[in-house]
Write a protein that holds these residues in place. Structure first.
Motif, PDB file in Angstrom:
ATOM      1  N   THR A  78       0.834  -1.203   0.000  1.00 13.21           N
ATOM      2  CA  THR A  78       0.000   0.000   0.000  1.00 13.21           C
ATOM      3  C   THR A  78       0.866   1.250   0.000  1.00 13.21           C
ATOM      4  O   THR A  78       0.536   2.258  -0.673  1.00 13.21           O
ATOM      5  CB  THR A  78      -0.926   0.006   1.231  1.00 13.21           C
ATOM      6  N   ALA A  79       1.983   1.219   0.721  1.00 11.53           N
ATOM      7  CA  ALA A  79       2.867   2.387   0.760  1.00 11.53           C
ATOM      8  C   ALA A  79       3.654   2.551  -0.538  1.00 11.53           C
ATOM      9  O   ALA A  79       3.982   3.683  -0.935  1.00 11.53           O
ATOM     10  CB  ALA A  79       3.831   2.262   1.937  1.00 11.53           C
ATOM     11  N   LEU A  80       3.965   1.447  -1.200  1.00 11.44           N
ATOM     12  CA  LEU A  80       4.777   1.518  -2.415  1.00 11.44           C
ATOM     13  C   LEU A  80       3.959   1.868  -3.647  1.00 11.44           C
ATOM     14  O   LEU A  80       4.470   2.468  -4.593  1.00 11.44           O
ATOM     15  CB  LEU A  80       5.510   0.189  -2.624  1.00 11.44           C
ATOM     16  N   TRP A  81       2.688   1.497  -3.700  1.00 11.95           N
ATOM     17  CA  TRP A  81       1.894   1.701  -4.917  1.00 11.95           C
ATOM     18  C   TRP A  81       1.565   3.190  -5.084  1.00 11.95           C
ATOM     19  O   TRP A  81       1.325   3.882  -4.089  1.00 11.95           O
ATOM     20  CB  TRP A  81       0.596   0.906  -4.829  1.00 11.95           C
ATOM     21  N   LEU A 124     -12.670   2.759  12.391  1.00  9.04           N
ATOM     22  CA  LEU A 124     -11.308   2.338  12.093  1.00  9.04           C
ATOM     23  C   LEU A 124     -11.119   2.107  10.598  1.00  9.04           C
ATOM     24  O   LEU A 124     -10.068   2.450  10.028  1.00  9.04           O
ATOM     25  CB  LEU A 124     -10.993   1.064  12.879  1.00  9.04           C
ATOM     26  N   PHE A 125     -12.139   1.539   9.935  1.00 11.61           N
ATOM     27  CA  PHE A 125     -12.051   1.311   8.490  1.00 11.61           C
ATOM     28  C   PHE A 125     -11.889   2.636   7.740  1.00 11.61           C
ATOM     29  O   PHE A 125     -11.012   2.773   6.875  1.00 11.61           O
ATOM     30  CB  PHE A 125     -13.299   0.580   8.003  1.00 11.61           C
ATOM     31  N   VAL A 126     -12.720   3.610   8.072  1.00  8.08           N
ATOM     32  CA  VAL A 126     -12.650   4.912   7.397  1.00  8.08           C
ATOM     33  C   VAL A 126     -11.325   5.601   7.701  1.00  8.08           C
ATOM     34  O   VAL A 126     -10.699   6.204   6.810  1.00  8.08           O
ATOM     35  CB  VAL A 126     -13.846   5.794   7.828  1.00  8.08           C
ATOM     36  N   THR A 127     -10.871   5.500   8.953  1.00  6.09           N
ATOM     37  CA  THR A 127      -9.627   6.165   9.338  1.00  6.09           C
ATOM     38  C   THR A 127      -8.429   5.585   8.591  1.00  6.09           C
ATOM     39  O   THR A 127      -7.606   6.324   8.044  1.00  6.09           O
ATOM     40  CB  THR A 127      -9.406   6.038  10.857  1.00  6.09           C
ATOM     41  N   LEU A 129      -8.447   3.771   5.775  1.00  4.65           N
ATOM     42  CA  LEU A 129      -8.585   3.978   4.330  1.00  4.65           C
ATOM     43  C   LEU A 129      -8.224   5.400   3.939  1.00  4.65           C
ATOM     44  O   LEU A 129      -7.486   5.627   2.977  1.00  4.65           O
ATOM     45  CB  LEU A 129     -10.010   3.649   3.893  1.00  4.65           C
ATOM     46  N   SER A 130      -8.720   6.364   4.697  1.00  6.79           N
ATOM     47  CA  SER A 130      -8.413   7.766   4.371  1.00  6.79           C
ATOM     48  C   SER A 130      -6.950   8.094   4.654  1.00  6.79           C
ATOM     49  O   SER A 130      -6.331   8.876   3.931  1.00  6.79           O
ATOM     50  CB  SER A 130      -9.321   8.697   5.170  1.00  6.79           C
ATOM     51  N   SER A 131      -6.363   7.479   5.697  1.00  9.46           N
ATOM     52  CA  SER A 131      -4.948   7.731   5.989  1.00  9.46           C
ATOM     53  C   SER A 131      -4.057   7.154   4.907  1.00  9.46           C
ATOM     54  O   SER A 131      -3.054   7.770   4.525  1.00  9.46           O
ATOM     55  CB  SER A 131      -4.581   7.124   7.345  1.00  9.46           C
ATOM     56  N   PRO A 138      -8.264  16.274   6.022  1.00 10.26           N
ATOM     57  CA  PRO A 138      -9.501  17.020   5.744  1.00 10.26           C
ATOM     58  C   PRO A 138     -10.715  16.464   6.489  1.00 10.26           C
ATOM     59  O   PRO A 138     -11.542  17.227   6.982  1.00 10.26           O
ATOM     60  CB  PRO A 138      -9.669  16.872   4.225  1.00 10.26           C
ATOM     61  N   ALA A 139     -10.797  15.123   6.588  1.00 13.30           N
ATOM     62  CA  ALA A 139     -11.926  14.530   7.314  1.00 13.30           C
ATOM     63  C   ALA A 139     -11.866  14.887   8.794  1.00 13.30           C
ATOM     64  O   ALA A 139     -12.884  15.216   9.420  1.00 13.30           O
ATOM     65  CB  ALA A 139     -11.923  13.010   7.138  1.00 13.30           C
TER      66      ALA A 139
END
Length: 418
Positions: A78-81, A124-127, A129-131, A138-139
């Motif tokens: 996730t960090a590399l893509w 936690l899912f939203v946090t 995913l947005s992070s 912004p959220a």
């Protein structure tokens, strides 16, 4: 991002808009397969090596390990893509799902209700995913902008969400710590049942106090604001919770002096039974009828209590028996001993005994004295069994049990009283 990673993606043939999301899904699926295989191996191993943790998580250890490993492995791709792509969004969603599912299994293993687990998992899912997409700031700013002013303090939606999440997390940590400490103490060697129970109670109190102060620090609650009300609040708590704290201290004292222990057979007033557990407020006593009596700990400190198992579990049972004056006294006493010795719950050592206690109005009174080692099973059944056997033996050998007799004296002349 690693400079060579975009070049590596460029080597994949086909349309990137189609191929890259498929590759991201394949990577996420492969990571989950690897995580599941490793969790299948580590789960039983950790349950044996770290038994308190495995017991505390109550059957959720393998899915917890699976989602934890998957989440840790998904962080790297996730960090590399590249961020602005559908493939990155899919990997971020897989990462968010892993951590939210991890939270669900941890909270459910600790018996946290669903109405508290579902909002925490969604948050936690939203946090996550947005992070992962770089859009959490912004959220968070939007949530922080919604609020009201109360005096010098401002209460925002972000603060309420953070407070709720912190409270649930602390509650879950308290339960997890209590379970792990409780199971560690239960399996500890060198401590009897009473000492283990006392250690569990003291450890639970220490964990709750520590969680309270940690929560105050995390939530930045200013306790000086309550200084004015501390005196009145302390007085109200002192009067309102006097009995509660009295029962708490009484329970700790009972466990420390070991005068009453789980498994003891006690008599308190009209309650007779065996001690099931000693709680914070009351002692649970289960009677022979299957009823559970909750007796306040303070009552056991102030009232007279018969403890049949305090120093020795052997209890002597007295069974009165009367025979006729014309019966063979020696034979009757031998039959009484025989009936007692043949009863399965009667101990052979100390051996049963028969005492002649008195010459009554119409019978010779005896006491059959027998010993039992399981008073929690009741004494009535022992008396019934011995008397049933004795009845058959008396009938077989002609020993009589006299009826009550009354003599009526009539006045001279046969006249009846008016």
């Amino acid at each position: 991002m690693t400079p060579g990673f975009p070049a590596l993606l460029a080597l994949i043939p086909g349309d990137p808009a189609i191929v890259h999301p498929l590759v991201a899904l394949a990577v996420a699926g492969l990571i989950y397969l690897i995580a599941d295989a490793v969790a299948h191996i580590l789960g039983p191993l950790m349950r044996r090596r770290i038994r308190p943790l495995g017991d505390a998580l109550a059957g959720h250890l393998r899915p917890i390990l699976r989602h934890l490993l998957a989440g840790g492995l998904l962080i790297l791709p996730t960090a590399l893509w590249p961020v602005d792509s559908l493939a990155h969004l899919l990997l971020g969603a897989a990462l968010a799902f892993a951590f939210s599912a991890l939270a669900v299994h941890i909270l459910r293993s600790l018996a946290i209700p669903r109405w508290a687990v579902v909002p925490i998992a969604l948050l936690l899912f939203v946090t996550v995913l947005s992070s992962s997409s770089g859009g959490f700031a912004p959220a968070a700013g939007m949530l922080d902008g919604v609020g009201i002013n109360l005096g010098k303090r401002r209460i925002t939606l972000l603060g309420l969400v953070s407070m709720a999440a912190t409270c649930v997390a602390l509650f879950a940590l308290v339960r997890l710590a209590n379970r792990m400490i409780g199971r560690s103490i239960t399996h500890a060697h060198g401590l009897d049942a009473t000492q283990k129970l006392l250690a569990q109670k003291l450890a639970a109190i220490a964990v709750i106090v520590a969680a309270f102060f940690i929560g105050v620090d995390l939530l930045a609650i200013d306790l000086t604001a309550f200084t004015v009300f501390s005196g009145a609040l302390g007085l109200a708590v002192g009067f309102g919770l006097q009995k509660t704290f009295g029962n708490l201290i009484a329970g700790i004292i009972l466990l420390m002096d070991r005068s009453i222990k789980p498994g003891d057979v006690i008599v308190v007033g009209d309650s007779f039974g065996w001690v099931n557990k000693i709680g914070v407020r009351a002692v649970s006593v289960i009677t022979r009828d299957g009823k559970e009596h909750l007796i306040p700990n303070e009552n056991l400190m102030t009232q007279e209590v018969e403890n049949w198992s305090y120093s020795d579990r052997n209890v002597r049972v007295r069974i009165p028996v009367g025979i006729g004056f014309d019966s063979d006294l020696k034979l009757a006493q031998e039959l009484m001993l025989r009936a007692a010795q043949e009863s399965p719950r009667v101990l052979r050592n100390p051996k049963p005994n028969v005492w002649l206690t008195a010459f009554g109005e119409n019978r010779v009174e005896h006491d059959i004295l027998v010993w039992i080692s399981d008073p929690e099973s009741g004494v009535g059944s022992v008396k019934s069994d011995v008397l049933n056997r004795l009845w058959l033996l008396f009938r077989e050998h002609g020993i009589t049990i006299p009826y009550p007799q009354r003599v009526i004296h009539a006045p001279p002349g046969g006249s009846r009283p008016q």
